[in-house]
Design a protein around this motif. Structure first.
Motif, PDB file in Angstrom:
ATOM      1  N   VAL A 149      37.921  48.547  44.261  1.00  0.00           N
ATOM      2  CA  VAL A 149      37.870  47.589  45.385  1.00  0.00           C
ATOM      3  C   VAL A 149      38.987  46.871  45.412  1.00  0.00           C
ATOM      4  CG1 VAL A 149      36.595  46.084  46.811  1.00  0.00           C
ATOM      5  CG2 VAL A 149      35.481  47.930  45.850  1.00  0.00           C
ATOM      6  N   LEU A 150      39.459  46.086  44.159  1.00  0.00           N
ATOM      7  CA  LEU A 150      40.631  44.886  44.192  1.00  0.00           C
ATOM      8  C   LEU A 150      41.879  45.799  44.574  1.00  0.00           C
ATOM      9  CD1 LEU A 150      39.619  43.560  40.701  1.00  0.00           C
ATOM     10  CD2 LEU A 150      38.979  42.728  43.058  1.00  0.00           C
ATOM     11  N   LYS A 151      41.894  46.888  44.260  1.00  0.00           N
ATOM     12  CA  LYS A 151      43.490  47.407  44.552  1.00  0.00           C
ATOM     13  C   LYS A 151      43.748  47.656  45.943  1.00  0.00           C
ATOM     14  CE  LYS A 151      41.898  52.257  44.583  1.00  0.00           C
ATOM     15  NZ  LYS A 151      41.753  53.299  43.762  1.00  0.00           N
ATOM     16  N   ASN A 152      42.506  47.569  46.836  1.00  0.00           N
ATOM     17  CA  ASN A 152      42.898  47.330  48.174  1.00  0.00           C
ATOM     18  C   ASN A 152      43.039  46.308  48.914  1.00  0.00           C
ATOM     19  OD1 ASN A 152      42.191  50.246  48.372  1.00  0.00           O
ATOM     20  ND2 ASN A 152      39.958  49.732  48.129  1.00  0.00           N
ATOM     21  N   VAL A 153      42.861  44.896  48.111  1.00  0.00           N
ATOM     22  CA  VAL A 153      43.111  43.641  48.721  1.00  0.00           C
ATOM     23  C   VAL A 153      44.687  43.510  48.999  1.00  0.00           C
ATOM     24  CG1 VAL A 153      43.163  41.267  48.199  1.00  0.00           C
ATOM     25  CG2 VAL A 153      41.413  42.635  47.410  1.00  0.00           C
ATOM     26  N   GLU A 154      44.670  43.331  50.555  1.00  0.00           N
ATOM     27  CA  GLU A 154      46.260  43.131  51.017  1.00  0.00           C
ATOM     28  C   GLU A 154      46.798  41.818  51.260  1.00  0.00           C
ATOM     29  OE1 GLU A 154      46.308  46.040  54.020  1.00  0.00           O
ATOM     30  OE2 GLU A 154      45.999  47.873  52.759  1.00  0.00           O
ATOM     31  N   CYS A 155      45.869  40.974  51.020  1.00  0.00           N
ATOM     32  CA  CYS A 155      46.293  39.370  51.467  1.00  0.00           C
ATOM     33  C   CYS A 155      46.898  38.547  50.138  1.00  0.00           C
ATOM     34  CB  CYS A 155      45.197  38.746  52.150  1.00  0.00           C
ATOM     35  SG  CYS A 155      43.823  38.477  51.036  1.00  0.00           S
ATOM     36  N   PRO A 156      47.736  37.790  50.466  1.00  0.00           N
ATOM     37  CA  PRO A 156      48.159  37.011  49.180  1.00  0.00           C
ATOM     38  C   PRO A 156      46.691  36.341  48.505  1.00  0.00           C
ATOM     39  CG  PRO A 156      49.366  36.366  51.224  1.00  0.00           C
ATOM     40  CD  PRO A 156      48.171  37.494  51.753  1.00  0.00           C
ATOM     41  N   THR A 157      46.819  36.473  47.337  1.00  0.00           N
ATOM     42  CA  THR A 157      45.790  35.917  46.559  1.00  0.00           C
ATOM     43  C   THR A 157      46.316  34.929  45.249  1.00  0.00           C
ATOM     44  OG1 THR A 157      44.734  38.140  47.106  1.00  0.00           O
ATOM     45  CG2 THR A 157      43.853  36.772  45.279  1.00  0.00           C
ATOM     46  N   LEU A 158      45.637  33.832  45.350  1.00  0.00           N
ATOM     47  CA  LEU A 158      45.919  32.940  44.235  1.00  0.00           C
ATOM     48  C   LEU A 158      44.523  32.663  43.516  1.00  0.00           C
ATOM     49  CD1 LEU A 158      47.659  30.747  42.678  1.00  0.00           C
ATOM     50  CD2 LEU A 158      47.058  29.149  44.330  1.00  0.00           C
ATOM     51  N   ILE A 159      44.796  32.922  42.155  1.00  0.00           N
ATOM     52  CA  ILE A 159      43.462  32.875  41.391  1.00  0.00           C
ATOM     53  C   ILE A 159      43.554  31.826  40.342  1.00  0.00           C
ATOM     54  CG2 ILE A 159      41.978  33.952  39.627  1.00  0.00           C
ATOM     55  CD1 ILE A 159      43.246  36.823  40.809  1.00  0.00           C
ATOM     56  N   PRO A 164      46.821  43.679  43.720  1.00  0.00           N
ATOM     57  CA  PRO A 164      48.058  43.855  43.588  1.00  0.00           C
ATOM     58  C   PRO A 164      48.896  42.651  44.324  1.00  0.00           C
ATOM     59  CG  PRO A 164      47.318  45.657  44.729  1.00  0.00           C
ATOM     60  CD  PRO A 164      46.164  44.634  44.460  1.00  0.00           C
ATOM     61  N   GLY A 165      49.855  42.053  43.357  1.00  0.00           N
ATOM     62  CA  GLY A 165      50.635  40.847  43.873  1.00  0.00           C
ATOM     63  C   GLY A 165      50.172  39.543  43.831  1.00  0.00           C
ATOM     64  N   SER A 166      48.865  39.666  43.038  1.00  0.00           N
ATOM     65  CA  SER A 166      48.243  38.358  43.030  1.00  0.00           C
ATOM     66  C   SER A 166      48.912  37.336  42.119  1.00  0.00           C
ATOM     67  CB  SER A 166      46.747  38.427  42.468  1.00  0.00           C
ATOM     68  OG  SER A 166      46.656  39.051  41.313  1.00  0.00           O
ATOM     69  N   GLU A 167      48.613  36.262  41.998  1.00  0.00           N
ATOM     70  CA  GLU A 167      49.032  35.140  41.082  1.00  0.00           C
ATOM     71  C   GLU A 167      47.857  34.384  40.461  1.00  0.00           C
ATOM     72  OE1 GLU A 167      51.816  32.104  42.900  1.00  0.00           O
ATOM     73  OE2 GLU A 167      51.743  33.436  44.810  1.00  0.00           O
ATOM     74  N   LEU A 168      48.099  34.166  39.015  1.00  0.00           N
ATOM     75  CA  LEU A 168      46.995  33.814  38.319  1.00  0.00           C
ATOM     76  C   LEU A 168      47.517  32.461  37.734  1.00  0.00           C
ATOM     77  CD1 LEU A 168      44.275  33.656  36.683  1.00  0.00           C
ATOM     78  CD2 LEU A 168      45.211  34.856  35.067  1.00  0.00           C
ATOM     79  N   LEU A 169      46.910  31.383  37.888  1.00  0.00           N
ATOM     80  CA  LEU A 169      47.113  30.094  37.408  1.00  0.00           C
ATOM     81  C   LEU A 169      45.910  29.495  36.484  1.00  0.00           C
ATOM     82  CD1 LEU A 169      48.799  27.453  37.092  1.00  0.00           C
ATOM     83  CD2 LEU A 169      47.602  26.402  39.220  1.00  0.00           C
TER      84      LEU A 169
END
Length: 67
Positions: free
Chosen positions: A1-11, A33-38
């Motif tokens: 399911v996670l691979k289908n997330v298409e919006c910008p994501t900041l974790i 895909p393309g997520s950011e982890l802080l």
């Protein structure tokens, strides 16, 4: 399911969060895909005003929302 997330994501995750371990945030970031982890040096689940990492949290959130 996670691979289908298409919006910008900041974790944003506290390194020593007692509710959700850091490994869970890393799995989210690896799966979206393309997520950011802080990773913040804190144990609180939610950022707390006055904690040294609160300003880092606010700056990261503003930068993410501005982008």
């Amino acid at each position: 399911v996670l691979k289908n997330v298409e919006c910008p994501t900041l974790i944003i995750q506290g390194r020593n969060d007692s509710i959700h371990p850091l490994v869970q945030a890393k799995k989210l970031a690896a799966g979206i895909p393309g997520s950011e982890l802080l990773v913040l040096e804190r144990a609180n689940h939610l950022p707390v005003p006055g904690h040294p990492t609160f300003d880092v949290f606010i700056q990261a959130l503003r930068g993410f929302l501005d982008a």
